[in-house]
Every structure is written in C-alpha cells, then in structure tokens.
Enzyme design. Structure first.
Site, PDB file in Angstrom:
ATOM      1  N   HIS A  43      -7.272 -20.232 -40.828  1.00 18.34           N
ATOM      2  CA  HIS A  43      -7.193 -18.804 -40.525  1.00 18.34           C
ATOM      3  C   HIS A  43      -5.776 -18.320 -40.828  1.00 18.34           C
ATOM      4  O   HIS A  43      -4.921 -18.293 -39.938  1.00 18.34           O
ATOM      5  CB  HIS A  43      -7.531 -18.553 -39.051  1.00 18.34           C
ATOM      6  CG  HIS A  43      -8.917 -18.974 -38.672  1.00 18.34           C
ATOM      7  ND1 HIS A  43      -9.261 -20.296 -38.491  1.00 18.34           N
ATOM      8  CD2 HIS A  43     -10.045 -18.249 -38.434  1.00 18.34           C
ATOM      9  CE1 HIS A  43     -10.540 -20.364 -38.159  1.00 18.34           C
ATOM     10  NE2 HIS A  43     -11.032 -19.133 -38.115  1.00 18.34           N
ATOM     11  N   HIS A 275      -8.978 -13.133 -42.515  1.00 18.94           N
ATOM     12  CA  HIS A 275      -9.057 -13.755 -41.190  1.00 18.94           C
ATOM     13  C   HIS A 275      -9.212 -15.268 -41.272  1.00 18.94           C
ATOM     14  O   HIS A 275      -8.412 -16.011 -40.723  1.00 18.94           O
ATOM     15  CB  HIS A 275     -10.219 -13.153 -40.400  1.00 18.94           C
ATOM     16  CG  HIS A 275     -10.418 -13.783 -39.058  1.00 18.94           C
ATOM     17  ND1 HIS A 275      -9.718 -13.379 -37.947  1.00 18.94           N
ATOM     18  CD2 HIS A 275     -11.226 -14.797 -38.653  1.00 18.94           C
ATOM     19  CE1 HIS A 275     -10.081 -14.128 -36.919  1.00 18.94           C
ATOM     20  NE2 HIS A 275     -11.006 -14.983 -37.318  1.00 18.94           N
ATOM     21  N   GLU A 424     -14.563 -15.930 -11.090  1.00 18.60           N
ATOM     22  CA  GLU A 424     -14.696 -17.396 -11.168  1.00 18.60           C
ATOM     23  C   GLU A 424     -14.103 -17.959 -12.450  1.00 18.60           C
ATOM     24  O   GLU A 424     -13.380 -18.960 -12.425  1.00 18.60           O
ATOM     25  CB  GLU A 424     -16.170 -17.805 -11.056  1.00 18.60           C
ATOM     26  CG  GLU A 424     -16.808 -17.516  -9.702  1.00 18.60           C
ATOM     27  CD  GLU A 424     -17.463 -16.152  -9.625  1.00 18.60           C
ATOM     28  OE1 GLU A 424     -18.165 -15.901  -8.639  1.00 18.60           O
ATOM     29  OE2 GLU A 424     -17.266 -15.348 -10.561  1.00 18.60           O
ATOM     30  N   HIS A 486     -29.035 -18.826  -6.352  1.00  9.23           N
ATOM     31  CA  HIS A 486     -27.838 -19.447  -5.793  1.00  9.23           C
ATOM     32  C   HIS A 486     -28.004 -20.956  -5.578  1.00  9.23           C
ATOM     33  O   HIS A 486     -27.054 -21.611  -5.152  1.00  9.23           O
ATOM     34  CB  HIS A 486     -27.466 -18.780  -4.466  1.00  9.23           C
ATOM     35  CG  HIS A 486     -26.745 -17.482  -4.634  1.00  9.23           C
ATOM     36  ND1 HIS A 486     -27.221 -16.469  -5.427  1.00  9.23           N
ATOM     37  CD2 HIS A 486     -25.570 -17.033  -4.117  1.00  9.23           C
ATOM     38  CE1 HIS A 486     -26.380 -15.443  -5.387  1.00  9.23           C
ATOM     39  NE2 HIS A 486     -25.364 -15.764  -4.608  1.00  9.23           N
TER      40      HIS A 486
END
Length: 681
Positions: A43, A275, A424, A486
């Site tokens: 890249h 890129h 999280e 959960h």
C-alpha cells in the site's frame, strides 16, 4: 485548504515549503514505492501521502533513541492505518534502528522478514503495536496516552513525561471502534494524545463519498477534542499545528491533514489506484522525474541518510538525562518505578493469593465465581498496586473493583479503577495499549456474551503475547432470566480456538484464586477468565499452597474401588454436576474420576505423560459444560458423550433453564451408563 484539484499530474506537484524537508520526505516515499513494487504487493499511497507529516514530526518533535528502543519515557508513534506500514519501516531504517536494515526493506512482505504487510509487534524494535484491523491503532493509542498519564500521576514529570502520536485514515474512522476510543479519550482529557488524520478522501473502492458524508472534524469536536485543520504537505502548517497541539493540556488533539494519496505518482496520485496496487515501473519512473529523484531503487543519497541518522541520534541526550534521574530517584518510589520498568510484580504477591484462599475457604456460603474473583482482587490490589481495573459499565456485576481502589475521574489520573462506559471493544483495545505501554497490568470486565464485541482486540492481545486480562462474567445459561441474547453458548469454544489465549473457567472459589495466580505468573500471556453469576459450592476444601489449576487440567477426584472405568470432564459451574454424578456411579460400582479443566491451553502445554495420567486410559468418557461441544471433542473421543448446549438458550429461572436443556446430574449419569454399555457391546 487544498481540494482534489491539487492532485498532481505528470506536469507538476505542489512546490515544497522547505526543499530540504521535502528531500527527507522523499526518502520515505521512494523506499516505500520501491519496496511495494519489488514485493508486487503493498500500500504505497499512505506512506507517500503522509511522508511530509512524518518528516516534520520525527525531525523536530519526536523524542526517541534507536540505540535504546525500549526507553520507557520515549514518545510513542503508532500508525493505525497499518496498511501503510512502509512509512514506519522506512522511518525505522532511516533513523538507525539496528534491526531494520535495507535488506529487510527489500524483503517487504516476504516470509520471515521483519517487514510484514502490517506492523507486527515483536517483529522489529520501534513497532509499538500490531495494527492490522483498522481503528485498532487509534484505540491502542488512547491506551498508551492514558497509561502515560496514570504513570505520571504516580511518579511525576521527571520520570514519566511523553507524548503519544498516532496516524490514522478514513478507514479507521469508519470502523465503529473509533467512536468508542474517541469518546473515551475526549472524556478523559488526554492532552498528551495527538492524532494525525490522513484526510485524502480515498478508500479502496474509490472516493470516500461512496460510503460516507461525515464531518469528521465536527465529530471530534463533539467528543471534546481540540481540532486543527491543515494542508498535509505544507511543512510550516504541519509544524505550527504540532506546536499548537502540544500546548493543549486538557484535550487530545486531532490534526486533520488534507493530503494527496500517492503523492508524487504521475497518474495514480489522488486515486484509489494509489491505495494498494503495486505502482508499476512506468509510474515509478514518472515519480522519479516529478520529484527529481535520479537514483536507482532502494538507494538513498548519503547526505540525506546522514541527516536522518542525526535525527535518530538527537534523542540520546534526553534519554541519558532521564536515566540519570531514574538512578537518582531513591526510596520507595524509586524502587517501585525500577521494578515496574522490569515488569516484576512485588515480592510476596502470592501471599495475597493464599490469604484470599483462606478467606474463601472460611466462607460459610456458596459463592459465584465472580464474587470469589472479587475477593481475590481485594487482596491482590493491595499487594500489586500496578493492577488497573475497570469495567464496561458492569462494575457491580463483574466484581472488578477492589475495595481499596480509587476511581479515575476525567482530567485526574491518580486512581486505579476505570469506568470504560458501554464500550466493550474500545475497552479491550485501550487495555491492549495500556499493557503495551508498560508499568501497569490492565484488567477489565464485561459479560462473556459480549466477548463477541471484544474479540478482535482479544485476538490481537493473544497474537502480541501481552498481559491483557479480560474478566468475563455471566458465563453460561446460568444467568437465567436475561435469556438467550445474554447466555453465551458458543463463546467458550470460539475463544479457546484463538491461539495463545489462555481461557480460564474456574469451578469453585479455590480454583478462581488459582486461576488469578496463573494469570499473574505469565507476563507475556493474554488471559480471559470466565466467571459465573450463580453461586457454586466449594469443591476444593484444601488450603494447599501449590496451584493445581496451573497445569490447566487435573484429577479433582480419582476413581475408587478399582481401576478407573469412566472419566467425567468438566469446567466452571458444571463441575459440581460431574462430582454429584461420580458419587452416584461410584455407588453403582463404577470407578469414576472427575477431571477439572479450568484452562486447556495450560493443560496442552504439559508433557504427554502428565496429560495421559489425567485423561486416563479408559475410552468411556463424558464431558459436561453449559456450552457447545466443539472444544471437548479432542478429550472425549469418538466413543464419548457430551452433556451441554446444542441450541441457543432460554429465559427463566436458573434451575429451570438447566432442566430444559437437560444439563443435570441425572443426564450425566445416563450418558455415562450409555457409553459404558456401548463400549461393552
């Protein structure tokens, strides 16, 4: 601000503000394009577009010393857009890092080279973190900057006083983890964090407007960041922006740098073709003409290499002065700082584990392993003050806050407990940055089912072999009423499949203490401890100092009344079912052993003789765990039976949920009888 009309053509490139700085930047550009071309992969766009910024940063602001790469008070430099790794490798070579040679540059993306496609921690000095998945480096950098401030609060400016710089791209900001990290950093007022946004408006598919129309600078301002917008090829503007950013003490800074991806390419600059494609010989020849670079591939003019090496050498004086200050720091603070630099835990920390075991053994009631973990942490924190706790808005449920821990508040860093908020993934990646920074041992909690949100960062922690500790409670259908969303079913098997990750699931309070001891004994081991919501009986009544769980699996109860005919394997909250089933089978005349498996990674590191002694010779085997079967097949074999989950869970009282899915003592006994009958026939 320049717009895309400034994309260079075969006729011109924007003129340099400082010709010498442009020449230094061109060293990065041509090493990068030559390496990508030789590899036929890579890249080049980011290194060529960000070269001017990197040159100003390293030549005038970065504090580092290639002769002592791990100097603790160095500035940290991270590229979150890690596909542009050749920018980092070029800088390491040019500034004189011993293990980053020109031969390594030429071996870019080749097997066993130090120059992997994305920066890999441990592959070469000067690589601060593994930054493959976009956005990870940004979140890691927040952890680095946070750790610096926490350490500074404990040890002062003379010992800890450095900046964290991070390069990031459009892709990093599209990833969701970026917002978690940005929000956390702004709220925490991390003034020593400076981010450079490679604002080139190009992604792999094409212009970023194909997928987004966000005002990124407004987004950062809304998250309490200081923002500066500049032309990323104007060295005067770059310098002024860094000076301004370093003067802001109560906010992190984003420097939005309008850049041209693939700067210097005659036809590909400013397009998606810059890129990630190998540029081709014709494009490189055109770049050499445009940038007036008349040298063959991989050749750097000696006077420019000398100047880069002088840049690399300039930090030596600061490093030596810092070393003198460390040596002169005496007493308790000096001893603690030097110990942390060496990564050593205070002497006597195992006494804290022993004291925790004693308290747990004296408890008169069953304890959830999350509660037992909280007891252990109460003892450990006083013995190991570098432990930095936290939770993703589940502190009372995770039991991650020790009774003597002080909460860190925005702009003040003298505490040792972190409220990460409902972030999280961000929490996990920030903890990785804290662990990589050094001087602290981060642990953070959430529910095991949300390990899915943390998984990319957990995987990278395992890959980097760093001591990030993930505390995951509510580890099974035993959380009951919250229901199947959960209740983690496949998560234990999925996590155990991650190489080098130690997944612990203790079956009672004593095992919980032993698992924490094993975690702290391993400084280069990412660990996850899965803990129950529901109370568990105390299966281990002994106060022994040796750690049975340290071997990952052991015979909890051996067969009695003859040679072992059956083995029952289990972990965590279902271990009690195995023990009760064994009692019934023993009464029926079936010599049965119970094997507790709190951490199979550790078990599989034991020698063959030990593993065989634990598993036993009999083919009659049953495993019980309130999760899917996958990670148990290797132990129970083709003849064995598994009692566990084969579908998602259900909402209800804990005992009712276990009965619904037939995870009971009776089911274990029936499975044992069935496997014995089949083998007999």
């Amino acid at each position: 601000m320049p717009d895309q009309s400034t994309v260079p053509t075969h006729k011109s490139v924007p003129p340099p503000r400082d010709p010498h700085l442009r020449e230094l930047a061109n060293c990065i550009r041509f090493l990068s394009m030559d390496a990508v071309q030789q590899a036929k992969s890579g890249h080049p766009g980011m290194p060529m577009g960000m070269a001017d910024i990197a040159t100003v940063l390293f030549s005038e602001f970065m504090t580092f010393d290639p002769q002592e790469p791990h100097w603790f008070d160095r500035d940290r430099f991270i590229i979150s857009n890690g596909h542009g790794s050749m920018l980092l490798y070029s800088l390491l070579y040019l500034t004189g890092y011993e293990d980053m040679t020109l031969d390594e540059i030429k071996r870019f993306r080749q097997i066993d080279s130090r120059t992997a496609g994305h920066p890999e921690y441990h592959h070469a000095t000067g690589i601060e973190t593994t930054t493959g998945p976009l956005g990870q480096g940004l979140a890691n950098s927040v952890g680095f900057a946070f750790a610096e401030r926490i350490m500074n609060a404990s040890f002062g400016d003379d010992l800890v006083d450095h900046f964290t710089y991070v390069f990031l791209g459009d892709g990093c900001l599209m990833e969701g983890i970026s917002q978690e990290a940005i929000s956390f950093a702004g709220h925490r007022k991390l003034g020593r964090l400076i981010a450079f946004f490679d604002n080139n408006s190009i992604s792999i598919d094409g212009a970023t407007k194909l997928a987004e129309s966000d005002d990124q600078t407004a987004r950062f301002r809304a998250s309490n960041w200081h923002v500066v917008e500049i032309d990323g090829h104007d060295t005067d503007a770059i310098r002024a922006a860094i000076i301004e950013a370093r003067s802001v003490t109560d906010k992190p800074t984003l420097i939005s740098c309008r850049t041209i991806i693939g700067f210097g390419f005659p036809t590909k600059a400013g397009t998606q073709k810059a890129h990630s494609d190998a540029p081709g010989e014709e494009e490189i020849a055109g770049a050499r003409q445009l940038l007036d670079w008349r040298l063959p591939p991989f050749e750097i003019p000696q006077h420019l290499l000398d100047d880069w090496r002088k840049i690399g050498a300039k930090g030596r004086t600061k490093r030596l002065e810092w070393s003198e200050r460390v040596a002169e720091t005496k007493g308790e603070m000096g001893d603690a700082f030097k110990r942390r630099l060496e990564g050593k835990i205070p002497a006597g920390w195992r006494d804290a584990i022993a004291d925790a075991k004693t308290e747990l053994l004296q408890s008169e009631k069953d304890l959830a392993s999350r509660q037992a973990s909280g007891v252990v942490l109460n003892h450990l924190f006083d013995a190991v003050p570098e432990m930095l706790g936290g939770s993703a808005d589940l502190t009372p449920s995770n039991n991650t806050k020790a009774k003597n821990q002080i909460e860190i508040v925005p702009g003040e860093f003298s505490g040792s407990y972190v409220h990460y908020g409902v972030r999280e993934h961000g929490m996990a990646a920030i903890m990785n940055g804290i662990a990589l920074h050094g001087g602290l041992i981060p642990y953070g909690g959430t529910f095991l089912t949300f390990s899915d949100y943390c998984r990319p960062s957990i995987r990278l922690a395992a890959m980097m072999e760093i001591r990030t500790i993930f505390v995951m409670t509510h580890d099974s259908i035993g959380l009951g009423e919250d229901g199947p969303t959960h209740q983690p079913i496949e998560h234990l098997s999925a996590l155990r499949a991650i190489p080098q990750l130690a997944v612990y699931r203790p079956g009672d309070s004593v095992e919980t203490a032993e698992c924490w001891e094993s975690i702290l004994e391993a400084p280069r081991q990412a660990a996850l401890i899965a803990l129950s919501r529901q109370p568990l009986p105390l299966l281990r009544q002994d106060a022994r100092r040796d750690n049975l769980s340290a071997k990952g699996g052991y015979v909890l109860l051996d067969a009695e009344g003859g040679e072992r005919k059956l083995t029952i394997f289990s972990s965590g909250s279902e271990l009690q079912l195995a023990v009760k089933a064994r009692d019934i089978l023993q009464q029926e005349g079936v010599p049965t052993a119970v094997v507790s498996m709190p951490c199979r990674l550790l078990f599989e590191r034991q020698d063959d003789a030990y593993q065989r002694s634990v598993i036993g010779k009999t083919r009659a085997r049953v495993a019980v765990e309130a999760a899917v079967q996958d990670s148990w097949d290797r132990y129970i074999g083709l003849d064995g039976k598994f009692i566990g989950m084969h579908r998602f869970g259900a909402s209800g009282k804990i005992e009712d949920v276990y009965k619904k899915f037939n995870i009971t003592t009776e089911a274990v006994v029936d499975a044992a009888r069935e496997v014995l009958k089949q083998l007999k026939n």
